[in-house]
Design an enzyme around this catalytic site. Structure first.
Site, PDB file in Angstrom:
ATOM      1  N   GLN A  73     -66.565 -62.034  52.036  1.00 52.94           N
ATOM      2  CA  GLN A  73     -65.299 -61.318  52.012  1.00 52.94           C
ATOM      3  C   GLN A  73     -65.164 -60.341  53.179  1.00 52.94           C
ATOM      4  O   GLN A  73     -66.130 -60.038  53.872  1.00 52.94           O
ATOM      5  CB  GLN A  73     -65.154 -60.560  50.691  1.00 52.94           C
ATOM      6  CG  GLN A  73     -65.033 -61.488  49.490  1.00 52.94           C
ATOM      7  CD  GLN A  73     -64.673 -60.737  48.216  1.00 52.94           C
ATOM      8  OE1 GLN A  73     -65.518 -60.515  47.374  1.00 52.94           O
ATOM      9  NE2 GLN A  73     -63.415 -60.356  48.091  1.00 52.94           N
ATOM     10  N   HIS A  74     -63.939 -59.895  53.381  1.00 50.04           N
ATOM     11  CA  HIS A  74     -63.557 -58.784  54.264  1.00 50.04           C
ATOM     12  C   HIS A  74     -63.536 -59.107  55.755  1.00 50.04           C
ATOM     13  O   HIS A  74     -62.936 -58.343  56.521  1.00 50.04           O
ATOM     14  CB  HIS A  74     -64.460 -57.561  54.081  1.00 50.04           C
ATOM     15  CG  HIS A  74     -64.744 -57.183  52.675  1.00 50.04           C
ATOM     16  ND1 HIS A  74     -63.753 -56.998  51.727  1.00 50.04           N
ATOM     17  CD2 HIS A  74     -65.922 -56.954  52.031  1.00 50.04           C
ATOM     18  CE1 HIS A  74     -64.302 -56.672  50.586  1.00 50.04           C
ATOM     19  NE2 HIS A  74     -65.613 -56.639  50.725  1.00 50.04           N
ATOM     20  N   ASP A 106     -66.543 -64.869  47.903  1.00 47.98           N
ATOM     21  CA  ASP A 106     -67.838 -65.347  47.397  1.00 47.98           C
ATOM     22  C   ASP A 106     -68.189 -64.776  46.025  1.00 47.98           C
ATOM     23  O   ASP A 106     -68.762 -65.484  45.185  1.00 47.98           O
ATOM     24  CB  ASP A 106     -68.957 -65.069  48.398  1.00 47.98           C
ATOM     25  CG  ASP A 106     -69.026 -63.617  48.861  1.00 47.98           C
ATOM     26  OD1 ASP A 106     -68.209 -62.786  48.424  1.00 47.98           O
ATOM     27  OD2 ASP A 106     -69.906 -63.317  49.693  1.00 47.98           O
TER      28      ASP A 106
END
Length: 464
Positions: free
Chosen positions: A71-72, A225
């Site tokens: 992520q991110h 995830d």
């Protein structure tokens, strides 16, 4: 047999699992490594995915695919769909100052928690956008679209080039700092705030069973995830997932959103239409790697040493902020060893201190979740670090409750494959796949370990 594939594009590697859509049984699998570092050319993700797909026997006989990913990560594209700069990953802390500035500009942590359920930290995409605007304004000017790793990889695997066709899902969007999972929409004004007036296109957010098509395959919406792992585990309300991988994650499935004004709990969404409040640390299994390297032993011997030492490591405490820390927000912190004396300076005590320190940092996350009203009925311990015998056996003592260790598996890839089967079925609920085998660990609680850890953790460099 109808086949589906789940792709897990994680920080360190790409894993592919081809499964029976009806039962979840793994038919074949493949993997490929990613380059190291905290920024990466997204082309490396595509190259690794294609290598892992080939190792898994290809997708010619696969009807549906879903991609889960770290992520991110900030992926910036120009109007023609070309990558503007290497992607900044979640564990790149150069945006720490930008995050602090953004928090103040909106009126503090409470204002961000009310707005999107997430308070910007260095890891969060919105902070990386501010860093881009301030440090690379020319690249910010060229940025016509911003997406996340799973968005970009799905888009590429579908054979797309038009940025208007980028898609994402609510689980991954909820980790950007500009998507409100509770309300179900982007806060474009926060993107504009971060980029100092610029407003690039954002991916269309698909529902949990949403789908697109790329060539012969149907593509599921994809997931972050952590949401994929929860779906792969079939986690239910009351389950707390503790994942010890590159990072450490403590997450819970809830019906209602969580808005933590302290910013320690991120109000993420899950992959089924519910919520996944989550605490993430920068330091996960690599704490054990570092301890093994210092002691010049393998991981099995490290476990043996740790289990031979007494609870509390004879007063030795390791604060595991080896790469800075995300939760608590101490990007410039370092690890520290407290209470070292001649009498406790043994390999066994150091080994156990590393395991207990890692678990205490995760237990802090669990305490923060429960302080927000999350009910913890059982803990599911997964991730590469969960293969440590010492971690599994000491965890229930530190957490103060039984720990269930599911059999080792690629749960992120399994969750992505399950979502692919869901998209293919068109049903209201994901398919009921066979549960995985688990082993329960239980032992007497050792609250004194967490108490001693709490006394010294804020003494580390980079503390408050």
């Amino acid at each position: 047999m109808t086949l589906v594939a789940g792709i897990d594009s994680s920080t360190q590697s790409c894993k592919v699992r081809v499964c029976d859509a009806a039962t979840g049984r793994v038919v074949r699998e493949g993997r490929a490594a990613h380059p190291e570092g905290t920024e990466i050319d997204p082309a490396a993700w595509e190259s690794a995915a294609l290598e892992a797909i080939a190792a898994a026997g290809g997708l010619d006989d696969v009807d549906a695919v879903s991609v889960a990913a770290q992520q991110h990560g900030m992926v910036c594209l120009d109007a023609a769909g070309h990558v503007v700069r290497p992607a900044l990953l979640w564990n790149d802390v150069r945006s720490a100052d930008a995050a602090r500035t953004l928090v103040g500009e909106l009126g503090g942590a409470q204002a961000w928690a009310r707005a999107v359920g997430v308070v910007p930290l260095a890891a969060i995409t919105v902070a990386k956008l501010r860093w881009l605007a301030d440090h690379e304004p020319d690249r910010a000017d060229r940025t016509a679209a911003v997406c996340l790793p799973h968005d970009w990889l799905t888009w590429r695997l579908r054979g797309e080039t038009d940025i208007a066709t980028l898609t994402t899902d609510r689980s991954d969007a909820s980790g950007t700092g500009y998507y409100d999972a509770a309300a179900g929409g982007y806060r474009a004004d926060l993107v504009e705030l971060a980029l100092r007036g610029r407003r690039p296109e954002l991916p269309t957010v698909l529902g949990p069973s949403g789908q697109t098509r790329g060539g012969a395959q149907l593509f599921g919406a994809g997931l972050g995830d952590n949401a994929a792992a929860a779906l792969g585990l079939d986690a239910q309300q009351g389950d707390v997932i503790v994942s010890v991988g590159t990072s450490g994650v403590v997450a819970a499935v809830t019906d209602d959103p969580v808005r933590d004004h302290s910013g320690l709990v991120a109000g993420f969404a899950d992959g089924t239409g519910h919520h996944l409040p989550l605490v993430c640390t920068l330091n996960g299994a690599r704490v054990l790697d570092a301890a093994a390297a210092m002691l010049r032993v393998g991981h099995d011997e490290l476990s043996g040493l740790a289990l031979s030492a007494p609870p509390g490591s004879a007063g030795l405490v390791l604060v595991p902020y080896l790469d800075g820390e995300r939760t608590p927000n101490r990007p410039n912190a370092s690890g520290a060893l407290h209470g070292l004396r001649v009498a406790n300076a043994t390999p066994a005590n150091l080994a156990r201190a590393a395991v207990e320190g890692l678990l205490c940092a995760l237990a802090d996350g669990l305490a923060q979740l429960t302080s927000c009203g999350v009910v913890a009925r059982r803990i599911l311990l997964i991730g590469g670090g969960a293969q440590s015998r010492a971690l599994r056996r000491i965890a229930p003592a530190v957490f103060g409750m039984p720990v269930l260790a599911p059999a080792p598996a690629e749960y992120v890839a399994r969750g992505a494959a399950r979502q692919a089967a869901w998209a293919l079925s068109g049903s209201a609920l994901p398919p009921a796949w066979a549960p995985t085998e688990s082993r329960e660990y239980n032992t007497d609680p050792t609250p004194e370990v967490a108490q001693r850890y709490a006394q010294v953790r804020d003494l580390t460099e980079g503390g408050p």
